[in-house]
Design an enzyme around this catalytic site. Structure first.
Site, PDB file in Angstrom:
ATOM      1  N   ARG A 162       0.824  -1.222   0.000  1.00 26.28           N
ATOM      2  CA  ARG A 162       0.000   0.000   0.000  1.00 26.28           C
ATOM      3  C   ARG A 162       0.857   1.272   0.000  1.00 26.28           C
ATOM      4  O   ARG A 162       0.535   2.267   0.659  1.00 26.28           O
ATOM      5  CB  ARG A 162      -0.952   0.036   1.202  1.00 26.28           C
ATOM      6  CG  ARG A 162      -1.850  -1.151   1.341  1.00 26.28           C
ATOM      7  CD  ARG A 162      -2.902  -1.237   0.247  1.00 26.28           C
ATOM      8  NE  ARG A 162      -3.792  -2.344   0.527  1.00 26.28           N
ATOM      9  CZ  ARG A 162      -3.606  -3.584   0.052  1.00 26.28           C
ATOM     10  NH1 ARG A 162      -2.586  -3.849  -0.773  1.00 26.28           N
ATOM     11  NH2 ARG A 162      -4.450  -4.541   0.364  1.00 26.28           N
ATOM     12  N   SER A 233     -10.747  -0.087   3.394  1.00 23.46           N
ATOM     13  CA  SER A 233      -9.976  -0.226   4.642  1.00 23.46           C
ATOM     14  C   SER A 233      -9.476   1.144   5.093  1.00 23.46           C
ATOM     15  O   SER A 233      -8.850   1.855   4.316  1.00 23.46           O
ATOM     16  CB  SER A 233      -8.771  -1.130   4.425  1.00 23.46           C
ATOM     17  OG  SER A 233      -9.196  -2.380   3.958  1.00 23.46           O
ATOM     18  N   GLU A 336      -4.967   4.454   5.944  1.00 20.08           N
ATOM     19  CA  GLU A 336      -4.705   4.138   4.536  1.00 20.08           C
ATOM     20  C   GLU A 336      -5.113   5.289   3.600  1.00 20.08           C
ATOM     21  O   GLU A 336      -4.329   5.672   2.733  1.00 20.08           O
ATOM     22  CB  GLU A 336      -5.432   2.845   4.131  1.00 20.08           C
ATOM     23  CG  GLU A 336      -5.059   2.432   2.726  1.00 20.08           C
ATOM     24  CD  GLU A 336      -5.754   1.165   2.270  1.00 20.08           C
ATOM     25  OE1 GLU A 336      -5.443   0.091   2.814  1.00 20.08           O
ATOM     26  OE2 GLU A 336      -6.582   1.255   1.346  1.00 20.08           O
TER      27      GLU A 336
HETATM   28  P1  FAD Z   1      -8.694   8.794  -5.154  1.00 13.58           P
HETATM   29  O1  FAD Z   1      -9.411   8.426  -3.910  1.00 13.58           O
HETATM   30  O2  FAD Z   1      -9.312   9.817  -6.028  1.00 13.58           O
HETATM   31  O3  FAD Z   1      -7.209   9.246  -4.773  1.00 13.58           O
HETATM   32  C1  FAD Z   1      -6.436   8.498  -3.889  1.00 13.58           C
HETATM   33  C2  FAD Z   1      -5.037   9.137  -3.791  1.00 13.58           C
HETATM   34  O4  FAD Z   1      -4.389   9.025  -5.060  1.00 13.58           O
HETATM   35  C3  FAD Z   1      -5.084  10.629  -3.474  1.00 13.58           C
HETATM   36  O5  FAD Z   1      -3.937  10.959  -2.734  1.00 13.58           O
HETATM   37  C4  FAD Z   1      -5.018  11.282  -4.852  1.00 13.58           C
HETATM   38  O6  FAD Z   1      -4.457  12.583  -4.829  1.00 13.58           O
HETATM   39  C5  FAD Z   1      -4.114  10.322  -5.592  1.00 13.58           C
HETATM   40  N1  FAD Z   1      -4.388  10.237  -7.023  1.00 13.58           N
HETATM   41  C6  FAD Z   1      -5.531   9.808  -7.625  1.00 13.58           C
HETATM   42  N2  FAD Z   1      -5.386   9.821  -8.967  1.00 13.58           N
HETATM   43  C7  FAD Z   1      -4.139  10.282  -9.206  1.00 13.58           C
HETATM   44  C8  FAD Z   1      -3.400  10.532 -10.389  1.00 13.58           C
HETATM   45  N3  FAD Z   1      -3.902  10.322 -11.614  1.00 13.58           N
HETATM   46  N4  FAD Z   1      -2.127  11.022 -10.270  1.00 13.58           N
HETATM   47  C9  FAD Z   1      -1.586  11.264  -9.044  1.00 13.58           C
HETATM   48  N5  FAD Z   1      -2.241  11.044  -7.886  1.00 13.58           N
HETATM   49  C10 FAD Z   1      -3.499  10.559  -7.979  1.00 13.58           C
HETATM   50  N6  FAD Z   1      -7.745  -0.519  -2.252  1.00 13.58           N
HETATM   51  C11 FAD Z   1      -6.959  -1.611  -2.418  1.00 13.58           C
HETATM   52  O7  FAD Z   1      -5.730  -1.490  -2.560  1.00 13.58           O
HETATM   53  N7  FAD Z   1      -7.486  -2.875  -2.398  1.00 13.58           N
HETATM   54  C12 FAD Z   1      -8.805  -3.077  -2.241  1.00 13.58           C
HETATM   55  O8  FAD Z   1      -9.246  -4.228  -2.251  1.00 13.58           O
HETATM   56  C13 FAD Z   1      -9.659  -1.961  -2.057  1.00 13.58           C
HETATM   57  N8  FAD Z   1     -10.979  -2.125  -1.854  1.00 13.58           N
HETATM   58  C14 FAD Z   1     -11.768  -1.035  -1.652  1.00 13.58           C
HETATM   59  C15 FAD Z   1     -13.133  -1.240  -1.423  1.00 13.58           C
HETATM   60  C16 FAD Z   1     -13.975  -0.166  -1.226  1.00 13.58           C
HETATM   61  C17 FAD Z   1     -15.441  -0.396  -0.986  1.00 13.58           C
HETATM   62  C18 FAD Z   1     -13.452   1.161  -1.286  1.00 13.58           C
HETATM   63  C19 FAD Z   1     -14.365   2.337  -1.128  1.00 13.58           C
HETATM   64  C20 FAD Z   1     -12.101   1.372  -1.493  1.00 13.58           C
HETATM   65  C21 FAD Z   1     -11.244   0.283  -1.682  1.00 13.58           C
HETATM   66  N9  FAD Z   1      -9.866   0.431  -1.890  1.00 13.58           N
HETATM   67  C22 FAD Z   1      -9.067  -0.661  -2.084  1.00 13.58           C
HETATM   68  C23 FAD Z   1      -9.272   1.781  -1.916  1.00 13.58           C
HETATM   69  C24 FAD Z   1      -9.376   2.474  -3.300  1.00 13.58           C
HETATM   70  O9  FAD Z   1     -10.364   1.885  -4.089  1.00 13.58           O
HETATM   71  C25 FAD Z   1      -8.049   2.419  -4.059  1.00 13.58           C
HETATM   72  O10 FAD Z   1      -7.029   3.016  -3.296  1.00 13.58           O
HETATM   73  C26 FAD Z   1      -8.132   3.139  -5.407  1.00 13.58           C
HETATM   74  O11 FAD Z   1      -6.941   2.936  -6.133  1.00 13.58           O
HETATM   75  C27 FAD Z   1      -8.391   4.630  -5.273  1.00 13.58           C
HETATM   76  O12 FAD Z   1      -8.693   5.115  -6.556  1.00 13.58           O
HETATM   77  P2  FAD Z   1      -9.386   6.533  -6.756  1.00 13.58           P
HETATM   78  O13 FAD Z   1      -9.338   6.848  -8.221  1.00 13.58           O
HETATM   79  O14 FAD Z   1     -10.708   6.560  -6.138  1.00 13.58           O
HETATM   80  O15 FAD Z   1      -8.367   7.472  -5.981  1.00 13.58           O
HETATM   81  P1  NAP Z   2      -9.508 -11.446   4.718  1.00 15.17           P
HETATM   82  O1  NAP Z   2      -9.479 -12.338   3.521  1.00 15.17           O
HETATM   83  O2  NAP Z   2     -10.551 -11.651   5.766  1.00 15.17           O
HETATM   84  O3  NAP Z   2      -8.080 -11.444   5.420  1.00 15.17           O
HETATM   85  C1  NAP Z   2      -7.882 -10.667   6.610  1.00 15.17           C
HETATM   86  C2  NAP Z   2      -6.518 -10.042   6.543  1.00 15.17           C
HETATM   87  O4  NAP Z   2      -5.562 -11.077   6.526  1.00 15.17           O
HETATM   88  C3  NAP Z   2      -6.323  -9.206   5.305  1.00 15.17           C
HETATM   89  O5  NAP Z   2      -6.046  -7.928   5.756  1.00 15.17           O
HETATM   90  C4  NAP Z   2      -5.157  -9.835   4.552  1.00 15.17           C
HETATM   91  O6  NAP Z   2      -4.091  -8.916   4.320  1.00 15.17           O
HETATM   92  C5  NAP Z   2      -4.626 -10.894   5.482  1.00 15.17           C
HETATM   93  N1  NAP Z   2      -4.443 -12.179   4.779  1.00 15.17           N
HETATM   94  C6  NAP Z   2      -5.365 -13.166   4.631  1.00 15.17           C
HETATM   95  N2  NAP Z   2      -4.815 -14.222   4.006  1.00 15.17           N
HETATM   96  C7  NAP Z   2      -3.531 -13.891   3.741  1.00 15.17           C
HETATM   97  C8  NAP Z   2      -2.455 -14.559   3.095  1.00 15.17           C
HETATM   98  N3  NAP Z   2      -2.589 -15.796   2.607  1.00 15.17           N
HETATM   99  N4  NAP Z   2      -1.277 -13.916   2.983  1.00 15.17           N
HETATM  100  C9  NAP Z   2      -1.128 -12.675   3.455  1.00 15.17           C
HETATM  101  N5  NAP Z   2      -2.111 -11.980   4.079  1.00 15.17           N
HETATM  102  C10 NAP Z   2      -3.294 -12.583   4.222  1.00 15.17           C
HETATM  103  O7  NAP Z   2      -9.537  -9.907   4.245  1.00 15.17           O
HETATM  104  P2  NAP Z   2     -10.730  -8.956   3.780  1.00 15.17           P
HETATM  105  O8  NAP Z   2     -10.770  -7.816   4.701  1.00 15.17           O
HETATM  106  O9  NAP Z   2     -11.982  -9.720   3.497  1.00 15.17           O
HETATM  107  O10 NAP Z   2     -10.131  -8.422   2.396  1.00 15.17           O
HETATM  108  C11 NAP Z   2      -9.843  -9.311   1.363  1.00 15.17           C
HETATM  109  C12 NAP Z   2      -8.795  -8.698   0.443  1.00 15.17           C
HETATM  110  O11 NAP Z   2      -9.313  -7.505  -0.142  1.00 15.17           O
HETATM  111  C13 NAP Z   2      -7.522  -8.303   1.182  1.00 15.17           C
HETATM  112  O12 NAP Z   2      -6.418  -8.561   0.348  1.00 15.17           O
HETATM  113  C14 NAP Z   2      -7.693  -6.824   1.410  1.00 15.17           C
HETATM  114  O13 NAP Z   2      -6.449  -6.136   1.443  1.00 15.17           O
HETATM  115  C15 NAP Z   2      -8.505  -6.408   0.194  1.00 15.17           C
HETATM  116  N6  NAP Z   2      -9.336  -5.240   0.519  1.00 15.17           N
HETATM  117  C16 NAP Z   2      -8.725  -4.034   0.607  1.00 15.17           C
HETATM  118  C17 NAP Z   2      -9.455  -2.895   0.892  1.00 15.17           C
HETATM  119  C18 NAP Z   2      -8.772  -1.549   0.939  1.00 15.17           C
HETATM  120  O14 NAP Z   2      -9.464  -0.552   0.978  1.00 15.17           O
HETATM  121  N7  NAP Z   2      -7.476  -1.497   0.919  1.00 15.17           N
HETATM  122  C19 NAP Z   2     -10.824  -2.981   1.111  1.00 15.17           C
HETATM  123  C20 NAP Z   2     -11.407  -4.240   1.051  1.00 15.17           C
HETATM  124  C21 NAP Z   2     -10.667  -5.370   0.748  1.00 15.17           C
HETATM  125  P3  NAP Z   2      -4.039  -7.834   3.108  1.00 15.17           P
HETATM  126  O15 NAP Z   2      -5.087  -6.823   3.422  1.00 15.17           O
HETATM  127  O16 NAP Z   2      -2.665  -7.294   3.237  1.00 15.17           O
HETATM  128  O17 NAP Z   2      -4.276  -8.556   1.826  1.00 15.17           O
END
Ligand code: FAD
Ligand code: NAP
Length: 344
Positions: A162, A233, A336
């Protein structure tokens, strides 16, 4: 040609937490040439820039005093070798569907992540054992310092859990205009996450089935931002040193753990839940009852917010959770999403 700039724009529909905030100036760019002009316009006036994609990973803690720039650059293509060129404004989830429909594999586990392709490298999006770094070849972008577009190979983007160079050394200095991915005709399933393996059972894991299964798991666990505004998250999973982890695991044998490059990764959701926060609500903000990492903005019944229902209230909830997790486990949780305007 002068850039099209609007004034006093409501950003509430442009962030998935539906936090109320206004931008003093706003522009949506659909061409790189427009981007150059718009950035120059803001620089001449010494206005701070807020770059927005889909607004799914930001906390708008107040009004934005400068220019909010929505990156809406369109376009995507794939060559015969599986190199996918994607403009920053493309929707990530639609891109995943599009590649899969053409038989290019590698993005299945990253289905249903909201937001734009341009934001994907910012925090090196990841889910279910795959992260952007595994598929990324290069990032193109507008260097604010140089006033030109340049390309960074993935190896120079310092992609980590991340994290990336765009959140560190290039923070606020680089606008992503596009990314290049490398996908494959050969599907190699990544099934390291127990939830995914269990949901698949004995079924043959085709790419389509893995994508559909990840989508179904996500839909069953995560609140839809259109119904319950959220940013996914809210806290990153902390990575503890081996020594610190051993101390904590001795006190809490049930503590889940996963190996990480620099130590041991511990799920932040477990720490938050054990601290008693899952499902709790403080005013208009609360912790989701099925996923303790997701903070929710409970909007008023009429869809309008009172002044109190803003980012400051959400950040106060996050701070209370962080304080409890430190008090109980001695572990600091980092946010995050990016906070605008930044604190201090
Ligand atoms: P924004 O929210 O618009 O921006 C995020 C950041 O990036 C800000 O700092 C912004 O300034 C910057 N930014 C955006 N676009 C640019 C650009 N073109 N150039 C430079 N900077 C830029 N994330 C995960 O990693 N894994 C997940 O599984 C995941 N699941 C999610 C589930 C839900 C329901 C939600 C709401 C979010 C989730 N996220 C997840 C977080 C999010 O979707 C990601 O971080 C996504 O990449 C953000 O994209 P955005 O276009 O909405 O960015
Ligand atoms: P999950 O499957 O219930 O797992 C719980 C946590 O354990 C997660 O945070 C995941 O880490 C970690 N994990 C599970 N199995 C793993 C493995 N084999 N190796 C390493 N790490 C492991 O998680 P969940 O909350 O339902 O989410 C599922 C996936 O979607 C995750 O990868 C999560 O990151 C992603 N997600 C991200 C966002 C976001 O906004 N960033 C939102 C929703 C879901 P990691 O989170 O590091 O993968």
């Amino acid at each position: 040609m002068s850039p099209i700039i609007a004034e006093q724009i409501d950003l509430q529909p442009l962030n998935t937490l539906a936090l109320p905030a206004r931008a003093r100036y706003f522009s949506a760019v659909t061409h790189v040439a427009e981007l150059a002009e718009t950035v120059a316009w803001a620089q001449r006036r010494a206005l701070p820039l807020l770059v927005l994609g889909g607004g799914s990973n930001v906390v708008l803690a107040g009004d934005w005093p400068g220019l909010a720039l929505r990156i809406a650059l369109p376009g995507r293509s794939v060559d015969a070798e599986g190199r996918v060129e994607v403009a920053a404004g493309e929707n990530w989830h639609e891109l995943v569907q599009w590649t899969l429909a053409q038989g290019w594999y590698g993005l299945e586990n990253l289905t249903l992540i909201p937001g734009s392709a341009g934001a994907a490298p910012i925090q090196n999006i990841g889910a279910y054992g795959v992260e952007l770094a595994d598929r990324l070849e290069a990032v193109r972008g507008w260097s604010i310092d140089d006033g030109r577009e340049l390309e960074l190979p993935a190896a120079e983007c310092r992609l980590a859990y991340r994290d990336s160079i765009f959140k560190q050394a290039l923070r606020g200095r680089f606008i992503v205009t596009g990314i290049r991915l490398r996908l494959s005709r050969r599907f190699e399933p990544v099934l390291s996450y127990p939830a995914l393996r269990e949901a698949l059972g004995d079924a043959e894991p085709t790419a389509e089935l893995v994508e559909r299964t990840v989508r179904q798991i996500r839909q069953s666990r995560l609140p839809d931002p259109a119904v319950l505004p959220n940013a996914g998250s809210f806290f990153k999973n902390p990575v503890l040193s081996a020594k610190r982890f051993a101390e904590l695991a001795a006190a809490y044998p049930a503590l889940p753990r996963f190996p990480a490059p620099d130590g041991v990764k511990v799920p932040a959701a477990w720490l938050v839940e054990q601290s008693g926060w899952k499902g709790r609500r403080l005013g208009a903000m609360g912790v989701h009852d099925r996923q303790a990492l997701v903070l929710i903005h409970y909007r008023d019944g009429d869809g309008r917010d009172s002044d109190g229902h803003g980012g400051a209230e959400l950040l106060a909830l996050a701070a209370a959770i962080q304080a409890d997790v430190v008090a109980r486990f001695g572990v600091a949780l980092d946010l995050e999403p990016a906070v605008y305007p930044p604190a201090g």
